[in-house]
Design a protein around this motif. Structure first.
Motif, PDB file in Angstrom:
ATOM      1  N   PHE A 168      33.763 -14.517  -6.644  1.00  0.00           N
ATOM      2  CA  PHE A 168      33.361 -15.604  -5.752  1.00  0.00           C
ATOM      3  C   PHE A 168      31.897 -15.461  -5.364  1.00  0.00           C
ATOM      4  CE2 PHE A 168      35.151 -18.071  -1.859  1.00  0.00           C
ATOM      5  CZ  PHE A 168      34.413 -19.177  -2.253  1.00  0.00           C
ATOM      6  N   LEU A 169      31.509 -14.266  -4.923  1.00  0.00           N
ATOM      7  CA  LEU A 169      30.141 -14.023  -4.490  1.00  0.00           C
ATOM      8  C   LEU A 169      29.151 -14.161  -5.640  1.00  0.00           C
ATOM      9  CD1 LEU A 169      28.110 -13.168  -2.351  1.00  0.00           C
ATOM     10  CD2 LEU A 169      28.662 -10.783  -2.859  1.00  0.00           C
ATOM     11  N   LEU A 170      29.482 -13.589  -6.797  1.00  0.00           N
ATOM     12  CA  LEU A 170      28.578 -13.656  -7.947  1.00  0.00           C
ATOM     13  C   LEU A 170      28.380 -15.090  -8.424  1.00  0.00           C
ATOM     14  CD1 LEU A 170      29.731 -10.522  -9.993  1.00  0.00           C
ATOM     15  CD2 LEU A 170      27.631 -10.797  -8.646  1.00  0.00           C
ATOM     16  N   SER A 178      18.163 -24.537  -1.609  1.00  0.00           N
ATOM     17  CA  SER A 178      19.298 -24.354  -2.508  1.00  0.00           C
ATOM     18  C   SER A 178      20.488 -23.752  -1.762  1.00  0.00           C
ATOM     19  CB  SER A 178      18.897 -23.459  -3.679  1.00  0.00           C
ATOM     20  OG  SER A 178      20.001 -23.220  -4.536  1.00  0.00           O
ATOM     21  N   THR A 179      20.219 -22.772  -0.900  1.00  0.00           N
ATOM     22  CA  THR A 179      21.297 -22.112  -0.174  1.00  0.00           C
ATOM     23  C   THR A 179      21.945 -23.051   0.830  1.00  0.00           C
ATOM     24  OG1 THR A 179      20.158 -19.983  -0.383  1.00  0.00           O
ATOM     25  CG2 THR A 179      21.897 -20.141   1.271  1.00  0.00           C
ATOM     26  N   THR A 180      21.128 -23.802   1.590  1.00  0.00           N
ATOM     27  CA  THR A 180      21.702 -24.700   2.591  1.00  0.00           C
ATOM     28  C   THR A 180      22.492 -25.825   1.932  1.00  0.00           C
ATOM     29  OG1 THR A 180      21.190 -25.868   4.646  1.00  0.00           O
ATOM     30  CG2 THR A 180      19.758 -26.317   2.775  1.00  0.00           C
ATOM     31  N   SER A 181      22.115 -26.204   0.705  1.00  0.00           N
ATOM     32  CA  SER A 181      22.868 -27.228  -0.021  1.00  0.00           C
ATOM     33  C   SER A 181      24.168 -26.664  -0.556  1.00  0.00           C
ATOM     34  CB  SER A 181      22.025 -27.780  -1.174  1.00  0.00           C
ATOM     35  OG  SER A 181      20.800 -28.304  -0.724  1.00  0.00           O
ATOM     36  N   LEU A 182      24.104 -25.495  -1.188  1.00  0.00           N
ATOM     37  CA  LEU A 182      25.288 -24.897  -1.784  1.00  0.00           C
ATOM     38  C   LEU A 182      26.265 -24.415  -0.718  1.00  0.00           C
ATOM     39  CD1 LEU A 182      26.372 -24.279  -4.622  1.00  0.00           C
ATOM     40  CD2 LEU A 182      25.381 -22.000  -4.428  1.00  0.00           C
ATOM     41  N   ALA A 183      25.739 -23.926   0.389  1.00  0.00           N
ATOM     42  CA  ALA A 183      26.596 -23.486   1.492  1.00  0.00           C
ATOM     43  C   ALA A 183      27.030 -24.655   2.365  1.00  0.00           C
ATOM     44  CB  ALA A 183      25.857 -22.456   2.347  1.00  0.00           C
ATOM     45  N   GLY A 200      29.067 -26.828  -3.951  1.00  0.00           N
ATOM     46  CA  GLY A 200      29.354 -25.997  -2.797  1.00  0.00           C
ATOM     47  C   GLY A 200      30.523 -26.482  -1.978  1.00  0.00           C
ATOM     48  N   GLY A 201      30.767 -27.795  -1.975  1.00  0.00           N
ATOM     49  CA  GLY A 201      31.872 -28.345  -1.208  1.00  0.00           C
ATOM     50  C   GLY A 201      33.158 -28.365  -1.990  1.00  0.00           C
ATOM     51  N   ILE A 202      33.257 -29.276  -2.941  1.00  0.00           N
ATOM     52  CA  ILE A 202      34.480 -29.403  -3.730  1.00  0.00           C
ATOM     53  C   ILE A 202      34.699 -28.179  -4.604  1.00  0.00           C
ATOM     54  CG2 ILE A 202      35.599 -30.709  -5.574  1.00  0.00           C
ATOM     55  CD1 ILE A 202      34.443 -33.213  -4.458  1.00  0.00           C
ATOM     56  N   GLY A 203      33.601 -27.638  -5.171  1.00  0.00           N
ATOM     57  CA  GLY A 203      33.764 -26.475  -6.048  1.00  0.00           C
ATOM     58  C   GLY A 203      34.291 -25.264  -5.316  1.00  0.00           C
ATOM     59  N   ILE A 204      33.709 -24.943  -4.170  1.00  0.00           N
ATOM     60  CA  ILE A 204      34.163 -23.781  -3.427  1.00  0.00           C
ATOM     61  C   ILE A 204      35.522 -24.041  -2.800  1.00  0.00           C
ATOM     62  CG2 ILE A 204      33.694 -22.430  -1.339  1.00  0.00           C
ATOM     63  CD1 ILE A 204      30.861 -22.255  -2.127  1.00  0.00           C
ATOM     64  N   ILE A 237      31.129 -18.098   2.485  1.00  0.00           N
ATOM     65  CA  ILE A 237      32.102 -17.404   1.647  1.00  0.00           C
ATOM     66  C   ILE A 237      32.682 -16.171   2.325  1.00  0.00           C
ATOM     67  CG2 ILE A 237      30.887 -18.185  -0.410  1.00  0.00           C
ATOM     68  CD1 ILE A 237      29.832 -15.384  -0.781  1.00  0.00           C
ATOM     69  N   GLY A 238      32.086 -15.768   3.454  1.00  0.00           N
ATOM     70  CA  GLY A 238      32.567 -14.570   4.128  1.00  0.00           C
ATOM     71  C   GLY A 238      34.018 -14.624   4.538  1.00  0.00           C
ATOM     72  N   PRO A 239      34.462 -15.683   5.283  1.00  0.00           N
ATOM     73  CA  PRO A 239      35.860 -15.723   5.695  1.00  0.00           C
ATOM     74  C   PRO A 239      36.839 -15.697   4.531  1.00  0.00           C
ATOM     75  CG  PRO A 239      34.555 -17.282   6.950  1.00  0.00           C
ATOM     76  CD  PRO A 239      33.662 -16.747   5.871  1.00  0.00           C
ATOM     77  N   VAL A 240      36.507 -16.424   3.442  1.00  0.00           N
ATOM     78  CA  VAL A 240      37.411 -16.459   2.295  1.00  0.00           C
ATOM     79  C   VAL A 240      37.531 -15.081   1.661  1.00  0.00           C
ATOM     80  CG1 VAL A 240      37.828 -17.465   0.030  1.00  0.00           C
ATOM     81  CG2 VAL A 240      36.895 -18.875   1.867  1.00  0.00           C
TER      82      VAL A 240
END
Length: 462
Positions: free
Chosen positions: A31-33, A67-72, A100-104, A434-437
């Protein structure tokens, strides 16, 4: 070859075989990678000349943060999405939001399915009976249904707000269609990113646009398992699983209470709701009551709100919305579990009961652990920022919680932070997304039963 004695062989055969410690970490590490890889690809695309309006591309910190704020699906920003990015750059941001939304959310559902598969068949059937949103072995169905639900809600939001932007706010047809497309994707995925520097302030008091965006935010954040179950049994609440009941009831209460309190506290504030017509105050107030739950849009200047409203917003950002959805925070089910534990303790009950069910001790431990870790991250980062930057306590706490809860609401200080602080906020956004998951997944895969216990010892509490 050395052979075990008969008794040892018998005892060994009766014991379950455990995978090595690294086994439980594989889904979390993957998940993280995957997240980091997508983040770096997005940052690389945003650094290309084609991504910016000046033809030079974003610098490294701006690209990584965007990129991070969009993906997160957070929404904090250090640039102007509408002015600094070209159409290509905006489409890159849109794609990152979707992934980041539907994919994660899909990956979160798959991880939940993986957890189920680790249990015995009887346990899988029990889980399926309790959580009717997931069939045993139906991994492919999970992926397709998550994607389909997301696209349908985004399309419905587009259909509602596009004509209103075109006919009611003076936009051209193409501009309205593009704006509706971007904001529909951003709304369902709880990203909170907007093409406009003032977010959705230009639509203040518009019940159609604000209502559609708020509904999309709620549906995206409430969680895929709940959405699927409501689709099947929305008319028969008694058939809902415990998770769905807790999520729907807690979310509904928080939405209403937050909206009413925001309206009451900001009613006379001339810098926010005070200068609007009474019906616009109500519309904007309830809209803000929804957005702290990971939506991230705003129709008033958040930085001009009273400290009491900011503190209420911070608390709601910390909670977030439903599990296995596009929202962040500790999740409403976690808050419900903590409240039920407190209620049982006040009533001197040694078990936690709700809706005709008893909560197991491992759920309570996970809720307490997740909440404590989130509070520790918020407190530590806030103290560090207060010591190293010039901003006030409320501004700093608000920004940190917004990053950890991947909300995106801001008092306006994020672009003014030094580059190292912006990168630290980016790390917090990743951890919050991704931390809680990964944390709960790791605990579930690591679970071991002790074959012995120690003598009881007590300490004083309070």
């Amino acid at each position: 070859m050395h052979r075990l004695p008969p008794i040892a062989r018998r005892w060994s055969a009766e014991q379950p075989t455990y995978r090595p410690r690294s086994a439980w970490g594989k889904p979390a590490r993957a998940f993280l990678l995957m997240f980091v890889a997508a983040d770096l690809i997005g940052a690389g695309l945003l650094m290309t000349p084609a991504a910016s309006t000046d033809g030079e591309g974003l610098d490294f910190v701006e690209a990584v943060f965007t990129s991070t704020t969009s993906l997160a699906v957070c929404g904090l920003s250090v640039i102007s999405i509408g002015d600094d990015l070209s159409v290509f750059g905006q489409l890159v941001v849109t794609a990152l939001i979707q992934v980041g939304g539907i994919g994660i959310m899909t990956l979160a559902s798959l991880l939940g399915s993986a957890l189920v598969q680790r249990f015995s068949l009887r346990m899988q059937l029990n889980v399926q009976a309790e959580n009717r949103a997931m069939a045993v072995g139906d991994v492919r169905g999970i992926v397709s249904r998550v994607a389909l639900v997301g696209l349908v809600i985004e399309a419905a939001t587009f259909v509602v707000i596009m004509p209103r932007m075109w006919l009611g706010h003076g936009m051209g047809f193409g501009e309205a269609a593009y704006s509706a497309f971007f904001h529909s994707v951003s709304a369902f995925n709880n990203a909170g990113l907007s093409l406009y520097d003032d977010s959705l302030t230009r639509f203040s008091g518009d019940p159609i646009i604000l209502g559609a965006v708020a509904v999309a935010v709620i549906l995206g954040g409430i969680g895929f398992p709940v959405l699927l179950e409501l689709r099947r049994h929305w008319r028969v609440p008694k058939r809902w699983s415990l998770h769905t009941r807790l999520t729907v009831v807690t979310s509904s209460v928080l939405f209403v209470v937050t909206g009413v309190l925001v309206i009451a506290m900001e009613w006379g504030n001339p810098d926010t709701l005070g200068g609007l017509h009474w019906w616009a105050r109500i519309t904007d107030g309830f809209f803000h009551g929804v957005m702290p739950r990971s939506g991230g849009f705003n129709v008033t200047d958040t930085g001009q709100m009273y400290d009491s409203t900011l503190l209420l917003t911070i608390m709601m950002m910390f909670v977030g919305n439903g599990s296995a959805g596009t929202a962040g925070g500790i999740k409403v089910a976690t808050l419900a579990v903590l409240f039920l534990v407190l209620w049982s303790e006040v009533r001197a009950h040694d078990r936690v009961h709700v809706f005709g069910r008893r909560l197991p001790s491992d759920i309570i431990r996970q809720a307490l652990s997740l909440t404590f870790l989130s509070m520790t991250a918020v407190a530590g980062t806030t103290v560090f920022f207060l010591h190293t930057t010039q901003f006030s306590f409320m501004e700093t706490l608000f920004e940190v919680v917004s990053a950890v809860g991947v909300v995106g609401l801001s008092t306006g200080i994020t672009p003014e932070l030094p580059p190292w602080a912006q990168l630290l906020l980016a790390v917090l956004m990743i951890a919050g997304r991704i931390g809680p998951v990964t944390f709960v997944t790791a605990i579930a895969f690591r679970e071991r039963k002790r074959r012995y216990d120690l003598a009881e010892g007590r300490t004083m509490i309070g």
